[in-house]
Scaffold this motif. Structure first.
Motif, PDB file in Angstrom:
ATOM      1  N   VAL A   1      -3.897 -61.349  27.388  1.00  0.00           N
ATOM      2  CA  VAL A   1      -2.904 -61.844  26.445  1.00  0.00           C
ATOM      3  C   VAL A   1      -3.128 -63.337  26.236  1.00  0.00           C
ATOM      4  O   VAL A   1      -3.323 -64.078  27.209  1.00  0.00           O
ATOM      5  CB  VAL A   1      -1.460 -61.609  26.956  1.00  0.00           C
ATOM      6  N   ARG A   2      -3.097 -63.764  24.983  1.00  0.00           N
ATOM      7  CA  ARG A   2      -3.049 -65.198  24.679  1.00  0.00           C
ATOM      8  C   ARG A   2      -1.592 -65.558  24.415  1.00  0.00           C
ATOM      9  O   ARG A   2      -0.967 -65.063  23.479  1.00  0.00           O
ATOM     10  CB  ARG A   2      -3.914 -65.506  23.455  1.00  0.00           C
ATOM     11  N   PHE A   3      -1.041 -66.390  25.295  1.00  0.00           N
ATOM     12  CA  PHE A   3       0.353 -66.798  25.197  1.00  0.00           C
ATOM     13  C   PHE A   3       0.474 -68.207  24.629  1.00  0.00           C
ATOM     14  O   PHE A   3      -0.386 -69.061  24.863  1.00  0.00           O
ATOM     15  CB  PHE A   3       1.015 -66.795  26.583  1.00  0.00           C
ATOM     16  N   ARG A   4       1.585 -68.436  23.941  1.00  0.00           N
ATOM     17  CA  ARG A   4       2.014 -69.785  23.586  1.00  0.00           C
ATOM     18  C   ARG A   4       3.343 -70.053  24.275  1.00  0.00           C
ATOM     19  O   ARG A   4       4.297 -69.278  24.123  1.00  0.00           O
ATOM     20  CB  ARG A   4       2.154 -69.965  22.076  1.00  0.00           C
ATOM     21  N   ASP A   5       3.394 -71.142  25.029  1.00  0.00           N
ATOM     22  CA  ASP A   5       4.610 -71.548  25.721  1.00  0.00           C
ATOM     23  C   ASP A   5       5.483 -72.299  24.714  1.00  0.00           C
ATOM     24  O   ASP A   5       5.112 -73.365  24.226  1.00  0.00           O
ATOM     25  CB  ASP A   5       4.262 -72.449  26.915  1.00  0.00           C
ATOM     26  N   GLN A   6       6.632 -71.747  24.403  1.00  0.00           N
ATOM     27  CA  GLN A   6       7.480 -72.337  23.374  1.00  0.00           C
ATOM     28  C   GLN A   6       8.089 -73.668  23.801  1.00  0.00           C
ATOM     29  O   GLN A   6       8.510 -74.456  22.948  1.00  0.00           O
ATOM     30  CB  GLN A   6       8.582 -71.349  22.987  1.00  0.00           C
ATOM     31  N   GLU A   7       8.135 -73.933  25.103  1.00  0.00           N
ATOM     32  CA  GLU A   7       8.708 -75.203  25.556  1.00  0.00           C
ATOM     33  C   GLU A   7       7.707 -76.349  25.505  1.00  0.00           C
ATOM     34  O   GLU A   7       8.093 -77.512  25.434  1.00  0.00           O
ATOM     35  CB  GLU A   7       9.263 -75.051  26.974  1.00  0.00           C
TER      36      GLU A   7
ATOM     37  N   GLU B   1      12.056 -65.584  24.826  1.00  0.00           N
ATOM     38  CA  GLU B   1      12.645 -66.900  24.586  1.00  0.00           C
ATOM     39  C   GLU B   1      11.778 -68.023  25.149  1.00  0.00           C
ATOM     40  O   GLU B   1      11.953 -69.196  24.773  1.00  0.00           O
ATOM     41  CB  GLU B   1      14.056 -66.984  25.166  1.00  0.00           C
ATOM     42  N   ARG B   2      10.837 -67.684  26.044  1.00  0.00           N
ATOM     43  CA  ARG B   2       9.949 -68.701  26.620  1.00  0.00           C
ATOM     44  C   ARG B   2       8.532 -68.601  26.050  1.00  0.00           C
ATOM     45  O   ARG B   2       7.867 -69.631  25.838  1.00  0.00           O
ATOM     46  CB  ARG B   2       9.903 -68.555  28.144  1.00  0.00           C
ATOM     47  N   LEU B   3       8.052 -67.392  25.813  1.00  0.00           N
ATOM     48  CA  LEU B   3       6.652 -67.190  25.461  1.00  0.00           C
ATOM     49  C   LEU B   3       6.504 -66.337  24.212  1.00  0.00           C
ATOM     50  O   LEU B   3       7.304 -65.428  23.960  1.00  0.00           O
ATOM     51  CB  LEU B   3       5.921 -66.496  26.615  1.00  0.00           C
ATOM     52  N   THR B   4       5.456 -66.639  23.460  1.00  0.00           N
ATOM     53  CA  THR B   4       5.030 -65.807  22.342  1.00  0.00           C
ATOM     54  C   THR B   4       3.659 -65.243  22.668  1.00  0.00           C
ATOM     55  O   THR B   4       2.756 -65.986  23.072  1.00  0.00           O
ATOM     56  CB  THR B   4       4.948 -66.628  21.043  1.00  0.00           C
ATOM     57  N   ALA B   5       3.497 -63.940  22.507  1.00  0.00           N
ATOM     58  CA  ALA B   5       2.188 -63.305  22.693  1.00  0.00           C
ATOM     59  C   ALA B   5       1.440 -63.360  21.365  1.00  0.00           C
ATOM     60  O   ALA B   5       1.771 -62.628  20.428  1.00  0.00           O
ATOM     61  CB  ALA B   5       2.354 -61.871  23.168  1.00  0.00           C
TER      62      ALA B   5
ATOM     63  N   MET C   1       5.411 -83.700  30.651  1.00  0.00           N
ATOM     64  CA  MET C   1       6.664 -83.050  30.269  1.00  0.00           C
ATOM     65  C   MET C   1       7.431 -82.650  31.526  1.00  0.00           C
ATOM     66  O   MET C   1       7.563 -81.481  31.869  1.00  0.00           O
ATOM     67  CB  MET C   1       6.400 -81.830  29.387  1.00  0.00           C
ATOM     68  N   SER C   2       7.939 -83.641  32.212  1.00  0.00           N
ATOM     69  CA  SER C   2       8.578 -83.388  33.494  1.00  0.00           C
ATOM     70  C   SER C   2       9.870 -82.604  33.348  1.00  0.00           C
ATOM     71  O   SER C   2      10.330 -81.980  34.293  1.00  0.00           O
ATOM     72  CB  SER C   2       8.852 -84.718  34.207  1.00  0.00           C
ATOM     73  N   GLY C   3      10.493 -82.629  32.147  1.00  0.00           N
ATOM     74  CA  GLY C   3      11.743 -81.928  31.959  1.00  0.00           C
ATOM     75  C   GLY C   3      11.587 -80.450  31.670  1.00  0.00           C
ATOM     76  O   GLY C   3      12.583 -79.725  31.600  1.00  0.00           O
ATOM     77  N   VAL C   4      10.373 -79.981  31.503  1.00  0.00           N
ATOM     78  CA  VAL C   4      10.130 -78.574  31.186  1.00  0.00           C
ATOM     79  C   VAL C   4      10.188 -77.750  32.465  1.00  0.00           C
ATOM     80  O   VAL C   4       9.575 -78.108  33.474  1.00  0.00           O
ATOM     81  CB  VAL C   4       8.766 -78.403  30.490  1.00  0.00           C
ATOM     82  N   ALA C   5      10.912 -76.649  32.420  1.00  0.00           N
ATOM     83  CA  ALA C   5      11.016 -75.781  33.596  1.00  0.00           C
ATOM     84  C   ALA C   5       9.659 -75.188  33.928  1.00  0.00           C
ATOM     85  O   ALA C   5       8.863 -74.884  33.024  1.00  0.00           O
ATOM     86  CB  ALA C   5      12.019 -74.668  33.325  1.00  0.00           C
ATOM     87  N   PRO C   6       9.349 -75.015  35.213  1.00  0.00           N
ATOM     88  CA  PRO C   6       8.088 -74.353  35.566  1.00  0.00           C
ATOM     89  C   PRO C   6       8.002 -72.957  34.949  1.00  0.00           C
ATOM     90  O   PRO C   6       9.016 -72.300  34.704  1.00  0.00           O
ATOM     91  CB  PRO C   6       8.137 -74.283  37.093  1.00  0.00           C
ATOM     92  N   LEU C   7       6.793 -72.523  34.725  1.00  0.00           N
ATOM     93  CA  LEU C   7       6.540 -71.166  34.256  1.00  0.00           C
ATOM     94  C   LEU C   7       6.433 -70.267  35.484  1.00  0.00           C
ATOM     95  O   LEU C   7       5.554 -70.472  36.329  1.00  0.00           O
ATOM     96  CB  LEU C   7       5.249 -71.125  33.446  1.00  0.00           C
ATOM     97  N   ARG C   8       7.306 -69.302  35.598  1.00  0.00           N
ATOM     98  CA  ARG C   8       7.296 -68.408  36.762  1.00  0.00           C
ATOM     99  C   ARG C   8       6.516 -67.134  36.419  1.00  0.00           C
ATOM    100  O   ARG C   8       6.831 -66.431  35.459  1.00  0.00           O
ATOM    101  CB  ARG C   8       8.707 -68.067  37.212  1.00  0.00           C
TER     102      ARG C   8
END
Length: 268
Positions: free
Chosen positions: A120-126, A85-89, A1-8
């Motif tokens: 925290v267990r996160f889900r990356d929405q992207e 907008e990026r992550l769901t906990a 997924m090269s178009g996905v912005a890095p997670l900062r």
């Protein structure tokens, strides 16, 4: 997924509110602490040395974040801010750095104060990927507590992608660090793995003299790098130690924040 912005991801020890007065008082630092976060715009913000009465100040100044945190105890905690907008906990589980992790508020081993970690267990929405993150602050005084905290954290992880973030109060040559990073440790040090590195090698600067700029006598290869982002199953595009100063040329805290840009590692 090269178009996905890095997670900062950013880790920042913001220093207890009750330790200082004058220009170092929390009321005189909190705007600069929040401004430092806004400048770097992390998707995930892991804070240490946050007392319960400091978090409302940061919530007010960082309205773009939701927070995963331990809510009951009155002492230090390790809140995790994230951009919704990026992550769901998906799950939030604070635990004690103590022989009984469920005994939040306990002082573990030879630690000086109770230490609470936040998992925290996160889900990356992207990407729809999930990963676990643990934000920690190991004890500054107890050598046994640091070793046992590292063991406890290491044993909590399974094979999933994961991040261990925070202030370990341990340098890279130390036993706790080596048990987490070197074989059979489960993590890679983001500074060592990064495609691009920027900023000082150390992360603790104190409030005495402060200087990390050119011309000081600090040795970044040997001095106080104690704040980390440790990764598993992530590629590290950027690692930066952010030596931000305010209008008076003071650092907002006695630690420098660490900022990393991450991408989920592809299959081998």
């Amino acid at each position: 997924m090269s178009g996905v912005a890095p997670l900062r991801v950013m880790t920042y020890n913001v220093r207890y509110a009750t330790l200082d007065d004058g220009p170092r008082a929390w009321a005189n630092r909190r705007d600069a602490v929040a401004a430092t976060v806004r400048v770097h715009r992390p998707d995930v913000l892991c804070l240490q040395e946050v007392w319960q009465d400091q978090l409302p100040d940061l919530r007010e100044r960082l309205p773009g974040y939701e927070w995963a945190t331990e809510r009951q105890q009155t002492g230090e905690h390790t809140p995790v801010g994230y951009r919704p907008e990026r992550l769901t906990a998906e799950t939030v589980e604070p635990f004690a750095l103590a022989p009984d992790p469920a005994d939040i508020g306990a002082t573990g081993w030879d630690a000086s104060v109770p230490r609470v970690a936040t998992e925290v267990r996160f889900r990356d929405q992207e990407t729809d990927d999930t990963f676990d993150l643990v934000n920690v602050h190991f004890d500054h005084a107890g050598a046994l507590a640091r070793r046992e905290s590292a063991r406890l954290v290491r044993e909590r992880f399974d094979a999933a992608p994961a991040l261990l973030v925070g202030d370990l109060n341990a340098r890279p040559a130390s036993g706790p660090y080596r048990s987490l990073v070197e074989t059979p440790g489960p993590f890679t040090d983001a500074r060592q793995a990064a495609d691009t590195r920027f900023g000082p090698g150390e992360t603790y600067v104190g409030f005495d003299g402060e200087g990390v700029e050119e011309g000081t006598d600090r040795d970044p290869t040997r001095d106080k790098r104690i704040d980390y982002v440790l990764v598993r199953s992530f590629d590290v595009a950027l690692y930066a130690t952010a030596a931000d100063v305010d209008a008076t040329w003071r650092h907002p805290s006695d630690h420098l924040p660490v900022v990393v840009d991450l991408r989920a590692a592809g299959p081998d």
